[in-house]
Design a protein around this motif. Structure first.
Motif, mmCIF file in Angstrom:
data_model
loop_
_atom_site.group_PDB
_atom_site.id
_atom_site.type_symbol
_atom_site.label_atom_id
_atom_site.label_comp_id
_atom_site.label_asym_id
_atom_site.label_seq_id
_atom_site.Cartn_x
_atom_site.Cartn_y
_atom_site.Cartn_z
ATOM 1 N N ASN A 1 0.285 4.464 -1.242
ATOM 2 C CA ASN A 1 -0.338 5.555 -0.913
ATOM 3 C C ASN A 1 -1.070 5.799 0.282
ATOM 4 O O ASN A 1 -1.669 6.801 0.732
ATOM 5 N N GLY A 2 -0.994 4.897 1.215
ATOM 6 C CA GLY A 2 -1.166 4.872 2.456
ATOM 7 C C GLY A 2 -0.066 4.656 3.825
ATOM 8 O O GLY A 2 0.970 5.011 3.877
ATOM 9 N N ASP A 3 -0.403 3.433 4.268
ATOM 10 C CA ASP A 3 0.387 2.821 5.441
ATOM 11 C C ASP A 3 1.466 2.071 5.028
ATOM 12 O O ASP A 3 2.438 1.750 6.076
ATOM 13 N N LYS A 4 1.790 1.720 3.783
ATOM 14 C CA LYS A 4 3.198 1.236 3.473
ATOM 15 C C LYS A 4 3.449 0.010 4.054
ATOM 16 O O LYS A 4 4.370 -0.526 4.058
ATOM 17 N N ASN B 1 0.805 -1.214 0.173
ATOM 18 C CA ASN B 1 0.049 -0.036 -0.126
ATOM 19 C C ASN B 1 0.943 1.150 0.194
ATOM 20 O O ASN B 1 1.241 1.814 1.022
ATOM 21 N N ARG C 1 7.848 1.014 5.429
ATOM 22 C CA ARG C 1 7.642 2.104 6.172
ATOM 23 C C ARG C 1 8.875 2.917 6.661
ATOM 24 O O ARG C 1 8.826 3.982 6.814
#
Length: 171
Positions: free
Chosen positions: A52-55, A50, A114
């Motif tokens: 575009n979000g939390d990776k 992901n 992240r």
């Protein structure tokens, strides 16, 4: 190699090219930058980052087959763990970000990108062929635990459940 790790161009077998008569463990996926999908046996879905979000890596969006689900394998330093039937270690690198999949081994145990392109032992993985030949376990070298999909819950990739070797850990 199991048909669950497939090149992005075809659905054919990608294994065999990296294993020699003297190497231990299963054959590695191609180490030449060829993108592959890492498909979980239980869900049938490709592992997706992901970006575009939390990776975090997961199968929570279903069977998404875009660049965020494409991975390349790069040989990492070191040898197969002593006394094991595992492959030599690799970095599993996101085609979308160029970052290695990393396990937060001292925190929430989630697989993600992240922390940037960290290439420590928590970003190194070995393949272990299932005894029945139905697929491979992707085992983290830092904690010796397989990457597992929580297929009944949040669908995230992690080592939160310990040394679980069920269909949620099979690729």
């Amino acid at each position: 190699m199991s048909a669950t790790m497939t090149t992005t161009q075809t659905t054919s077998d990608v294994g065999g090219s990296a294993k020699t008569a003297s190497s231990k463990g299963p054959a590695l996926p191609p180490l030449d930058g060829t993108p592959v999908y890492i498909v979980n046996v239980k869900t049938g879905h490709a592992v997706h980052l992901n970006t575009n979000g939390d990776k975090v890596c997961s199968v929570r969006y279903g069977d998404v087959r875009d660049q965020h689900s494409q991975w390349t394998f790069e040989r990492a330093p070191g040898d197969s763990p002593a006394g094991s039937d595992m492959s030599p270690p690799v970095f599993i690198v996101s085609r979308a970000t160029g970052r290695a999949m990393h396990l937060d081994g001292n925190g929430d145990k989630l697989c993600s990108a992240r922390f940037g392109d960290v290439r420590d032992s928590f970003a190194q993985w070995c393949l272990l062929e299932a005894e029945d030949g139905t697929g491979y376990y992707i085992v983290n070298t830092a904690n010796s635990l397989p990457m597992h999909i929580d297929y009944t819950g949040d669908k995230l990739c992690s080592t939160r459940y310990g040394d679980v070797k069920d269909e949620g850990s099979l690729y």
